[in-house]
Design an enzyme around this catalytic site. Structure first.
Site, PDB file in Angstrom:
ATOM      1  N   ARG A 210       0.853  -1.227  -0.085  1.00  0.00           N
ATOM      2  CA  ARG A 210      -0.133  -0.029  -0.026  1.00  0.00           C
ATOM      3  C   ARG A 210       0.703   1.263   0.043  1.00  0.00           C
ATOM      4  NH1 ARG A 210      -1.693   1.709   4.250  1.00  0.00           N
ATOM      5  NH2 ARG A 210      -2.366  -0.371   5.214  1.00  0.00           N
TER       6      ARG A 210
ATOM      7  N   TYR B 173     -15.722  15.783 -17.417  1.00  0.00           N
ATOM      8  CA  TYR B 173     -16.016  14.442 -17.041  1.00  0.00           C
ATOM      9  C   TYR B 173     -16.873  14.372 -15.862  1.00  0.00           C
ATOM     10  CZ  TYR B 173     -15.921   9.611 -15.611  1.00  0.00           C
ATOM     11  OH  TYR B 173     -16.373   8.228 -15.283  1.00  0.00           O
TER      12      TYR B 173
ATOM     13  N   ASP C  41      -6.636  17.925 -16.294  1.00  0.00           N
ATOM     14  CA  ASP C  41      -6.992  16.678 -16.715  1.00  0.00           C
ATOM     15  C   ASP C  41      -6.496  16.391 -18.205  1.00  0.00           C
ATOM     16  OD1 ASP C  41      -8.156  14.308 -17.493  1.00  0.00           O
ATOM     17  OD2 ASP C  41      -9.736  14.367 -16.227  1.00  0.00           O
TER      18      ASP C  41
HETATM   19  C1  LIG Z   1     -11.659  12.980 -18.710  1.00  0.00           C
HETATM   20  C2  LIG Z   1     -11.662  12.004 -17.758  1.00  0.00           C
HETATM   21  N1  LIG Z   1     -11.061  12.121 -16.561  1.00  0.00           N
HETATM   22  C3  LIG Z   1     -11.135  11.299 -15.553  1.00  0.00           C
HETATM   23  C4  LIG Z   1     -11.930  10.126 -15.897  1.00  0.00           C
HETATM   24  C5  LIG Z   1     -11.899   9.103 -14.540  1.00  0.00           C
HETATM   25  O1  LIG Z   1     -10.963   8.097 -14.964  1.00  0.00           O
HETATM   26  P1  LIG Z   1     -11.387   6.496 -14.321  1.00  0.00           P
HETATM   27  O2  LIG Z   1     -12.498   5.968 -15.354  1.00  0.00           O
HETATM   28  O3  LIG Z   1     -10.119   5.795 -14.899  1.00  0.00           O
HETATM   29  O4  LIG Z   1     -11.556   6.414 -12.920  1.00  0.00           O
HETATM   30  C6  LIG Z   1     -12.651   9.890 -17.114  1.00  0.00           C
HETATM   31  C7  LIG Z   1     -13.260   8.772 -17.263  1.00  0.00           C
HETATM   32  O5  LIG Z   1     -13.855   8.513 -18.271  1.00  0.00           O
HETATM   33  C8  LIG Z   1     -12.302  10.874 -18.082  1.00  0.00           C
HETATM   34  O6  LIG Z   1     -12.887  10.708 -19.271  1.00  0.00           O
END
Ligand SMILES: Cc1ncc(COP(=O)(O)O)c(C=O)c1O
Length: 374
Positions: free
Chosen positions: A47, A100, A171
């Site tokens: 972990r 997202y 992101d």
């Molecule tokens: C732009 C974006 N950020 C974050 C995520 C979250 O990632 P995860 O599905 O790996 O938890 C996604 C998932 O679709 C995403 O499209």
């Protein structure tokens, strides 16, 4: 040696070059390590850390142009949660109105349970975003956005955030480190759903954060250990294997996407197409200025509304109806099938994740499905 991203993707994180040594890092499946007495810096318990994370973390850190390795998490959402732990209770968080949907849900949860003020902004409106930075603690930025493919003026926003003392989290899932490197533009943290292009084969769920800042790095690593938000060693090993071909997959997928977007824009059954490669797309100029390539996600609104969009999905044979994106196979979905998707996302918007198949096969399938519902 100063290596290009393609060479970095192939070579970073390899074991030392010694006679008889393996070319690939081993996957170590052990929850615990031999240890007695006062623990030192060595590995102790998975972990807290395992040697199987390190090669992937090194490779992703280098691809993002960071001075330190990435921090891998058990999912993209775990990475989002870790990065948004920078917002203090009662603090102010700026987010795109389209992003997202689960990241936005997480922001709502921070509002409900931690008294955070969440300011939703139109990420394309630079003045509006900069105004929202006033008194804010953290800004979560996405560009291009999921699923609307809006392009933010990242250099301007990151510079303004820095001047205003706002921490920024970008992101970078859609663009990938090959498309843009937000740390170089002044971002504090870059995050990825590794599940998507980085791993690239729709077979693992993983996430990662990257930062150049030693304190932030320590905060993110502590979050990972305290919350147990860790990745399994085997998944990380698979992600590194996927990463080796990132440049080939992304080049092919975005070339396919540009061809399909241009043809879709002329199709009689199509009301609107969004892809930053299209000269008339609202995000085209910015993307051309600040990105390398335009990505491989396409927004498509067929004529006939949500029912027609659902019918197109049902009529496809090669394209896979599925959520997620960034795999070698082409997938699509109507985003508003989720009740939790932002209500300003059009009901009929199909998000296409273009894969690496032959573009003519992809086109033939799309064309027949669109004509079937005309
Ligand atoms: C732009 C974006 N950020 C974050 C995520 C979250 O990632 P995860 O599905 O790996 O938890 C996604 C998932 O679709 C995403 O499209």
């Amino acid at each position: 040696m100063d290596l290009s991203p393609a060479t970095t993707a192939v070579t970073a994180g390899r074991p030392p070059r010694v006679q008889g040594g393996p070319v690939n890092p081993p996957v170590v499946l052990s929850s615990t390590y031999v240890s007695q007495g006062v623990p030192g810096p060595e590995l102790l318990y998975t972990r807290g850390g395992t040697e199987t994370w390190a090669p992937f973390e090194e490779a992703l850190g280098r691809l993002e142009g960071a001075t330190r390795p990435a921090v891998v998490f058990g999912s993209g959402m775990a990475a989002v949660a870790a990065a948004l732990s920078l917002v203090p209770d009662g603090g102010v968080l700026v987010v795109p109105r389209h992003a997202y949907q689960v990241s936005l849900g997480y922001a709502d949860d921070l509002a409900a349970r931690h008294g955070v003020e969440v300011r939703r902004v139109d990420i394309t409106d630079t003045d509006q975003v900069i105004a929202a930075f006033d008194g804010a603690d953290v800004a979560l930025l996405e560009s291009p956005t999921n699923p609307m493919l809006e392009v933010a003026d990242l250099p301007a926003l990151l510079a303004a955030a820095r001047a205003a003392g706002v921490r920024t989290v970008v992101d970078n899932t859609f663009a990938t480190p090959l498309g843009q490197n937000p740390l170089a533009l002044g971002a504090d943290v870059v995050l990825h759903s590794v599940t998507k292009y980085l791993a690239g084969h729709s077979d693992v769920v993983l996430g990662a954060c990257v930062t150049d800042d030693a304190d932030l790095d320590a905060t993110l690593r502590a979050y990972r250990t305290l919350h147990g938000a860790i990745a399994g060693p085997f998944e990380v090993w698979l992600a590194l294997r996927g990463l080796r071909t990132l440049h080939l997959r992304v080049e092919r997928a975005q070339a396919n996407a540009a061809v399909l977007a241009a043809r879709l824009a002329e199709h009689p059954a199509v009301a609107q197409v969004r892809h930053p490669s299209l000269p008339g797309d609202p995000g085209h100029e910015r993307a051309a200025r600040q990105m390398r390539g335009f990505g491989a996600i396409v927004g498509l609104r067929p004529i006939g509304g949500a029912a027609a969009a659902d019918a197109v999905v049902a009529a496809l044979r090669l394209w896979v109806p599925a959520t997620s994106l960034g795999g070698v196979e082409s997938t699509l979905e109507r985003r508003r099938r989720f009740a939790t998707e932002s209500p300003t996302v059009p009901e009929d918007l199909l998000r296409l994740s273009v894969g690496v198949e032959d573009v003519e096969d992809l086109w033939a399938d799309l064309d027949q499905a669109l004509r079937a519902v005309l």
